[in-house]
Scaffold this motif. Structure first.
Motif, short mmCIF file in Angstrom:
data_model
loop_
_atom_site.label_atom_id
_atom_site.label_comp_id
_atom_site.label_asym_id
_atom_site.label_seq_id
_atom_site.Cartn_x
_atom_site.Cartn_y
_atom_site.Cartn_z
N ILE A 43 18.86 -32.08 2.70
CA ILE A 43 17.92 -33.08 3.20
C ILE A 43 18.43 -34.46 2.83
O ILE A 43 18.71 -34.73 1.65
CB ILE A 43 16.50 -32.85 2.64
CG1 ILE A 43 15.91 -31.55 3.17
CG2 ILE A 43 15.58 -34.03 2.97
CD1 ILE A 43 14.61 -31.14 2.54
N PHE A 44 18.57 -35.31 3.83
CA PHE A 44 18.94 -36.71 3.60
C PHE A 44 17.65 -37.53 3.60
O PHE A 44 16.86 -37.45 4.54
CB PHE A 44 19.86 -37.22 4.70
CG PHE A 44 21.21 -36.56 4.73
CD1 PHE A 44 21.88 -36.27 3.55
CD2 PHE A 44 21.82 -36.24 5.94
CE1 PHE A 44 23.13 -35.66 3.57
CE2 PHE A 44 23.06 -35.63 5.97
CZ PHE A 44 23.72 -35.34 4.78
N TYR A 45 17.44 -38.31 2.55
CA TYR A 45 16.25 -39.15 2.50
C TYR A 45 16.65 -40.59 2.20
O TYR A 45 17.61 -40.85 1.47
CB TYR A 45 15.25 -38.64 1.46
CG TYR A 45 15.71 -38.73 0.02
CD1 TYR A 45 15.33 -39.81 -0.79
CD2 TYR A 45 16.52 -37.75 -0.54
CE1 TYR A 45 15.75 -39.89 -2.11
CE2 TYR A 45 16.95 -37.83 -1.85
CZ TYR A 45 16.56 -38.89 -2.63
OH TYR A 45 16.98 -38.98 -3.94
N THR A 126 14.57 -37.71 6.46
CA THR A 126 13.22 -38.22 6.22
C THR A 126 13.27 -39.57 5.52
O THR A 126 14.19 -39.85 4.75
CB THR A 126 12.40 -37.23 5.36
OG1 THR A 126 11.11 -37.79 5.09
CG2 THR A 126 13.09 -36.92 4.04
N THR A 127 12.28 -40.41 5.81
CA THR A 127 12.15 -41.69 5.11
C THR A 127 11.27 -41.55 3.87
O THR A 127 11.10 -42.51 3.13
CB THR A 127 11.53 -42.75 6.03
OG1 THR A 127 10.30 -42.26 6.54
CG2 THR A 127 12.46 -43.06 7.20
N LEU A 131 10.57 -35.18 -2.99
CA LEU A 131 9.86 -34.54 -4.09
C LEU A 131 8.36 -34.56 -3.88
O LEU A 131 7.62 -33.74 -4.43
CB LEU A 131 10.22 -35.20 -5.41
CG LEU A 131 11.70 -35.12 -5.82
CD1 LEU A 131 11.93 -35.85 -7.12
CD2 LEU A 131 12.15 -33.67 -5.93
N HIS A 132 7.89 -35.51 -3.05
CA HIS A 132 6.46 -35.61 -2.77
C HIS A 132 6.10 -35.09 -1.40
O HIS A 132 5.04 -34.50 -1.20
CB HIS A 132 6.00 -37.08 -2.86
CG HIS A 132 6.23 -37.69 -4.21
ND1 HIS A 132 6.41 -39.04 -4.40
CD2 HIS A 132 6.33 -37.14 -5.44
CE1 HIS A 132 6.60 -39.29 -5.69
NE2 HIS A 132 6.55 -38.15 -6.33
N ALA A 133 7.00 -35.32 -0.42
CA ALA A 133 6.62 -35.09 0.97
C ALA A 133 7.11 -33.78 1.55
O ALA A 133 6.55 -33.30 2.53
CB ALA A 133 7.15 -36.25 1.83
N ILE A 134 8.15 -33.20 0.99
CA ILE A 134 8.73 -31.98 1.57
C ILE A 134 8.09 -30.76 0.94
O ILE A 134 7.96 -30.66 -0.28
CB ILE A 134 10.25 -31.94 1.36
CG1 ILE A 134 10.91 -33.20 1.94
CG2 ILE A 134 10.84 -30.69 2.00
CD1 ILE A 134 10.81 -33.33 3.42
N ASP A 228 2.84 -45.11 6.08
CA ASP A 228 3.11 -43.68 5.94
C ASP A 228 4.40 -43.39 5.20
O ASP A 228 4.76 -42.25 4.98
CB ASP A 228 3.18 -43.02 7.33
CG ASP A 228 1.84 -43.00 8.02
OD1 ASP A 228 0.82 -42.90 7.30
OD2 ASP A 228 1.80 -43.11 9.24
N GLY A 229 5.14 -44.44 4.82
CA GLY A 229 6.44 -44.22 4.21
C GLY A 229 6.49 -44.67 2.77
O GLY A 229 5.57 -45.28 2.24
#
Length: 419
Positions: A43-45, A126-127, A131-134, A228-229
């Motif tokens: 995952i690239f964030y 993802t932007t 650790l919080h969103a996935i 949202d980001g």
């Protein structure tokens, strides 16, 4: 119809990627993956416009592996099932998922077994902070890599390439050095934003992009304040920590970002929390003035509302700080979450079958400060610990010291006999 400049300039090879040396530089992780001809689910964030999806596509191209693009928001289960069918013919097919943090449970349930057995190699973009969103089920099957915002030097390099490249502006347009610097500064590390500004300025120019032209089309810097980001929460975090750290200039800077975003709701919530949490009993008057400033700002609106807000920020930053109130309530709540204690009978709203001499007496104010109010198991615990950062809380501490010297009792009958 011609494709946008940012799309035409999208890198196809690893050498064309600008920035991200911590990932693709010689000897670093993704470069080693290419050398070993191995790829893993990852995952690239990072912020928008930093090349997360492009990097995923370049990796697939370099390894000569087939890939498919899927958007977690707009894509549906039928599309996923078609991709899975194709993966049976091409094991290890790379699935590049934009907005991967928005995959709903149904899509995750479909995807996970294929990632687990290796039929699909997932590369998510993802932007948001993974650790919080996935979802943990997805996250545990992927390596996490941060894609960082580009520097101003990186942005200028990308702009110059776009001006010269046959895929770009093909040397048909020139740009003043000051104009180049403005675009790079305003882009905030977002290469897509920078190329979009360059393209519209090129269309509007007479062959040379001037400083005045750029200022016309890029009046406000690109700010990461999407609610949202993570950029949104980063600004709020920087705002509160600046006030807590008494850095008035930094706090005004972050306030300015929120004002530019016209986000009065976030300013109000975060400023109130900060005032009570970080200044608190260090300067209660400043906390009260903060509430008044917010009310004034909401009444007059922006742009004038920036003035009372700035006053409140300066006041809070330069005030004595005390987190004693927050620490006290957190300590009390920590205790009650572990064990439930019964309220002493004499404090109950309607005590039953209790002798009158053992009941709380509403007319005996002389003994109120001698009564034990905590349950027996907690009678000696202390939640509040004053912080001596202000004259106000020092006075509270002196009063508290006197009160704590008084021996409190649960024997109300004995206390009532005292005169």
């Amino acid at each position: 119809m011609q494709e946008p400049l940012a799309f035409r300039m999208r890198p196809q090879k690893i050498e064309e990627i600008i920035g991200q040396k911590h990932l693709i530089g010689e000897g670093n992780v993704l470069r080693k993956c290419l050398a070993a001809k191995r790829i893993f689910s990852m995952i690239f964030y990072g912020p928008p416009g930093t090349g997360k999806t492009t990097l995923a596509m370049v990796l697939a191209n370099e390894l000569e592996l087939p890939y498919r693009l899927f958007n977690a928001v707009t894509g549906n289960k039928k599309e996923l099932e078609q991709i899975f069918a194709e993966a049976r013919l091409y094991p290890g097919l790379i699935l590049i998922v934009d907005e991967v943090h928005r995959l709903n449970k149904d899509k995750q349930d479909l995807l996970l077994p294929h990632v687990e057995n290796g039929n699909i190699t997932l590369i998510g973009a993802t932007t948001s902070n993974p650790l919080h969103a996935i979802n943990p089920a997805i996250r545990s099957r992927c390596h996490l890599f941060e894609v960082k915002a580009l520097s101003q030097t990186d942005i200028e390099e990308a702009l110059c390439k776009a001006l010269q490249s046959p895929k770009g502006l093909n040397n048909e347009i020139t740009i003043e050095e000051d104009a180049l610097h403005i675009i790079s500064r305003h882009s905030n590390g977002d290469i897509r934003y920078a190329l979009n500004i360059l393209e519209i300025c090129a269309i509007a120019s007479d062959g040379c992009i001037s400083k005045a032209l750029v200022e016309q089309f890029s009046q406000i810097p690109n700010m990461s304040m999407d609610s949202d980001g993570d950029g949104y929460y980063d600004v709020l975090s920087g705002f509160q920590k600046s006030i807590r750290g008494s850095d008035v200039d930094a706090a005004l800077y972050y306030l300015g970002i929120m004002i530019e975003a016209n986000d009065m709701d976030s300013i109000e919530r975060r400023l109130l929390v900060t005032a009570y949490e970080d200044i608190g009993l260090g300067n209660p008057a400043a906390v009260a003035r903060c509430v008044q400033a917010i009310d004034a700002a909401k009444r007059v609106g922006f742009p004038e509302g920036r003035i009372p807000l700035a006053m409140a920020i300066i006041d809070l930053c330069l005030s004595p700080k005390s987190k004693s109130a927050e620490s006290a309530i957190d300590a009390a709540m920590s205790v009650l979450r572990h064990t439930s204690y019964k309220v002493p009978d004499y404090l109950r709203f309607t005590p039953v079958n209790m002798k009158e001499e053992d009941q709380y007496d509403y007319n005996r104010s002389d003994i109120w400060n001698q009564i034990q109010y905590l349950p027996d198991a907690l009678k000696d615990i202390q939640f509040y610990h004053p912080q001596m950062n202000s004259s106000y809380e020092k006075v509270l501490a002196q009063n508290l010291e006197k009160l704590r010297k008084v021996k409190r009792s649960s024997n109300l009958a004995a206390l009532k006999k005292k005169r």
